[in-house]
Design an enzyme around this catalytic site. Structure first.
Site, mmCIF file in Angstrom:
data_model
loop_
_atom_site.group_PDB
_atom_site.id
_atom_site.type_symbol
_atom_site.label_atom_id
_atom_site.label_comp_id
_atom_site.label_asym_id
_atom_site.label_seq_id
_atom_site.Cartn_x
_atom_site.Cartn_y
_atom_site.Cartn_z
ATOM 1 N N HIS A 35 5.135 -10.019 -1.409
ATOM 2 C CA HIS A 35 4.761 -10.475 -0.051
ATOM 3 C C HIS A 35 4.162 -11.885 -0.129
ATOM 4 O O HIS A 35 3.144 -12.167 0.502
ATOM 5 C CB HIS A 35 3.783 -9.492 0.604
ATOM 6 C CG HIS A 35 4.428 -8.201 1.016
ATOM 7 N ND1 HIS A 35 4.748 -7.903 2.309
ATOM 8 C CD2 HIS A 35 4.828 -7.135 0.276
ATOM 9 C CE1 HIS A 35 5.313 -6.699 2.357
ATOM 10 N NE2 HIS A 35 5.374 -6.208 1.143
ATOM 11 N N TYR A 305 -2.150 -4.299 -7.231
ATOM 12 C CA TYR A 305 -2.674 -5.401 -6.414
ATOM 13 C C TYR A 305 -3.774 -6.129 -7.199
ATOM 14 O O TYR A 305 -3.896 -7.352 -7.123
ATOM 15 C CB TYR A 305 -3.231 -4.900 -5.075
ATOM 16 C CG TYR A 305 -2.173 -4.442 -4.081
ATOM 17 C CD1 TYR A 305 -1.051 -3.736 -4.493
ATOM 18 C CD2 TYR A 305 -2.291 -4.709 -2.727
ATOM 19 C CE1 TYR A 305 -0.082 -3.311 -3.600
ATOM 20 C CE2 TYR A 305 -1.323 -4.296 -1.818
ATOM 21 C CZ TYR A 305 -0.222 -3.588 -2.262
ATOM 22 O OH TYR A 305 0.729 -3.169 -1.371
HETATM 23 C C1 HEM Z 1 4.767 0.932 -6.218
HETATM 24 C C2 HEM Z 1 4.659 0.422 -5.005
HETATM 25 C C3 HEM Z 1 4.072 -0.930 -4.686
HETATM 26 C C4 HEM Z 1 3.706 -1.957 -5.520
HETATM 27 C C5 HEM Z 1 3.810 -2.023 -7.024
HETATM 28 C C6 HEM Z 1 3.203 -3.032 -4.674
HETATM 29 C C7 HEM Z 1 2.730 -4.238 -5.150
HETATM 30 C C8 HEM Z 1 2.200 -5.260 -4.385
HETATM 31 C C9 HEM Z 1 1.567 -6.445 -4.888
HETATM 32 C C10 HEM Z 1 1.376 -6.782 -6.364
HETATM 33 C C11 HEM Z 1 1.183 -7.192 -3.827
HETATM 34 C C12 HEM Z 1 0.439 -8.529 -3.863
HETATM 35 C C13 HEM Z 1 -1.069 -8.258 -3.944
HETATM 36 C C14 HEM Z 1 -1.943 -9.500 -3.964
HETATM 37 O O1 HEM Z 1 -1.724 -10.411 -4.791
HETATM 38 O O2 HEM Z 1 -2.903 -9.576 -3.157
HETATM 39 C C15 HEM Z 1 1.586 -6.469 -2.640
HETATM 40 C C16 HEM Z 1 1.404 -6.900 -1.346
HETATM 41 C C17 HEM Z 1 1.716 -6.146 -0.237
HETATM 42 N N1 HEM Z 1 2.227 -4.874 -0.174
HETATM 43 FE FE1 HEM Z 1 2.689 -3.746 -1.753
HETATM 44 N N2 HEM Z 1 3.270 -2.632 -3.347
HETATM 45 C C18 HEM Z 1 3.779 -1.365 -3.318
HETATM 46 C C19 HEM Z 1 3.968 -0.576 -2.206
HETATM 47 C C20 HEM Z 1 3.709 -0.951 -0.915
HETATM 48 C C21 HEM Z 1 3.815 -0.103 0.240
HETATM 49 C C22 HEM Z 1 4.205 1.382 0.212
HETATM 50 C C23 HEM Z 1 3.482 -0.868 1.323
HETATM 51 C C24 HEM Z 1 3.372 -0.464 2.760
HETATM 52 C C25 HEM Z 1 3.017 0.758 3.169
HETATM 53 C C26 HEM Z 1 3.157 -2.200 0.839
HETATM 54 C C27 HEM Z 1 2.798 -3.280 1.620
HETATM 55 C C28 HEM Z 1 2.372 -4.499 1.139
HETATM 56 C C29 HEM Z 1 1.956 -5.594 1.993
HETATM 57 C C30 HEM Z 1 1.964 -5.635 3.518
HETATM 58 C C31 HEM Z 1 1.539 -6.615 1.124
HETATM 59 C C32 HEM Z 1 0.971 -7.981 1.512
HETATM 60 C C33 HEM Z 1 -0.522 -7.845 1.618
HETATM 61 C C34 HEM Z 1 -1.152 -9.166 1.943
HETATM 62 O O3 HEM Z 1 -0.787 -9.734 2.990
HETATM 63 O O4 HEM Z 1 -1.982 -9.642 1.150
HETATM 64 N N3 HEM Z 1 3.292 -2.208 -0.519
HETATM 65 N N4 HEM Z 1 2.204 -5.295 -3.001
#
Ligand code: HEM
Length: 316
Positions: A35, A305
């Site tokens: 993202h 995260y």
């Molecule tokens: C194994 C599953 C998942 C992994 C490994 C993962 C991993 C990540 C990582 C590494 C980030 C960046 C974090 C940062 O640097 O602050 C991120 C951001 C995000 N993820 Fe996931 N995610 C997963 C599942 C999901 C799911 C199920 C959703 C929604 C229900 C989701 C929604 C988001 C959103 C909206 C962001 C952006 C958050 C922001 O604006 O800072 N993710 N994810």
């Protein structure tokens, strides 16, 4: 259930997952590993009395609560086109009284594309752009699809539904099952979605071809200058036996629904230097009254995260 959960955790670590994101998307120093493309927004939230009967969270006190939000495009490419058939995200940090925080981090598909972290990892491997074409290798994607049926529902949803014309014209889904705990310590299984008061609106097939790569961020900045943008939070009340730990499977459509509150976004701005940039929207940051389930994706998100956040905060 518990056995499958620990097996899934053993198969891939948070470090391996984030390293694979870097391999698939490249490293963009100081930025989120997933993202990556997005913008910040500010607003407020007021919870409902009805939700307070199910959860003692300060979220549902009826008082106005400040919110720092971030809207984003799924994937780790900072220049991902806004016409890409990928998920859009809405992340919320609620500033509760007493310096307490509640996070809600959602995407705009009703279900997730992996029941275990390993499926998500394999998807990252399969969609790595091929060096010669700059695009994922269709053979690797087909092999992934054939061996990972838990990816199918979300992949079909994304294929059938064009992306939104605006971050403000999209639903966002909590996807996981959570627990609401009320003042009598009664637990209720819940799922939720945020529904835009300005309605859901998707790009037409024609717009998919004609819209520029970057329009979503400026559109939200311009729209919020003209007036606030609102979403209602709708909560489905679960019944015993409803799936708790599989974010790829939806609950039956007839579950009771309540309106749990309204989010109002009043301004939006580029992420560089703004309030959301240095927030880790870890979905397990929760205040009293809301608790996680044992969903292996939900529990995996927190360490993943943290790895991404630790890197980007050091400028890596
Ligand atoms: C194994 C599953 C998942 C992994 C490994 C993962 C991993 C990540 C990582 C590494 C980030 C960046 C974090 C940062 O640097 O602050 C991120 C951001 C995000 N993820 Fe996931 N995610 C997963 C599942 C999901 C799911 C199920 C959703 C929604 C229900 C989701 C929604 C988001 C959103 C909206 C962001 C952006 C958050 C922001 O604006 O800072 N993710 N994810």
């Amino acid at each position: 259930m518990v056995a499958r959960h620990s097996l899934a955790q053993e198969q891939v670590t948070a470090d391996q997952m984030v390293t694979q994101m870097e391999d698939t998307y490249g490293v963009h120093p100081g930025q989120r590993r997933n993202h990556t493309k997005g913008l910040c927004a500010l607003g407020e939230w007021v919870g409902s009395k009805e939700a307070a009967t199910y959860s003692k969270s300060a979220l549902f006190s009826g008082k106005t609560i400040p919110v720092i939000a971030r809207f984003s495009n799924a994937g780790g490419f900072p220049d991902a086109p806004d016409t890409a058939k990928s998920a859009r995200g809405m992340a919320l940090e609620f500033k509760l009284p007493g310096n307490k925080l509640q996070h809600i981090t959602m995407i705009n598909t009703p279900m997730f594309g992996a029941a275990t972290p390993k499926t998500f990892f394999d998807l990252l491997v399969a969609t790595k752009p091929d060096a010669s074409t700059g695009k994922p290798d269709p053979k690797k994607v087909a092999a992934f699809k054939a061996t990972h049926p838990d990816n199918r529902a979300q992949a079909e949803f994304l294929e059938k539904n064009n992306p939104p014309v605006s971050y403000a014209n999209s639903d966002y889904f909590g996807i996981h099952t959570f627990k609401f705990i009320n003042a009598d310590n009664k637990t209720t299984l819940v799922r939720w979605k945020f529904v835009p008061q300005q309605g859901e609106k998707r790009l037409t097939d024609e717009q998919m071809k004609t819209m520029p790569a970057n329009f979503l961020a400026q559109e939200l900045i311009d729209r919020t200058k003209k007036g606030p943008v609102r979403w209602d939070m709708l909560v489905w009340i679960g019944q015993p036996g409803d799936p708790e730990d599989n974010p790829t499977v939806l609950w039956p459509a007839d579950r009771k629904q309540i309106k749990a509150g309204t989010l109002t976004i009043t301004s939006a701005m580029p992420q560089k230097g703004a309030a959301c940039e240095k927030i880790n929207y870890d979905p397990l940051v929760m205040a009293e009254g809301i608790e996680p389930t044992n969903d292996p994706i939900l529990t995996f998100r927190s360490p993943a995260y943290a790895v991404s956040f630790a890197k980007r905060i050091q400028g890596k």
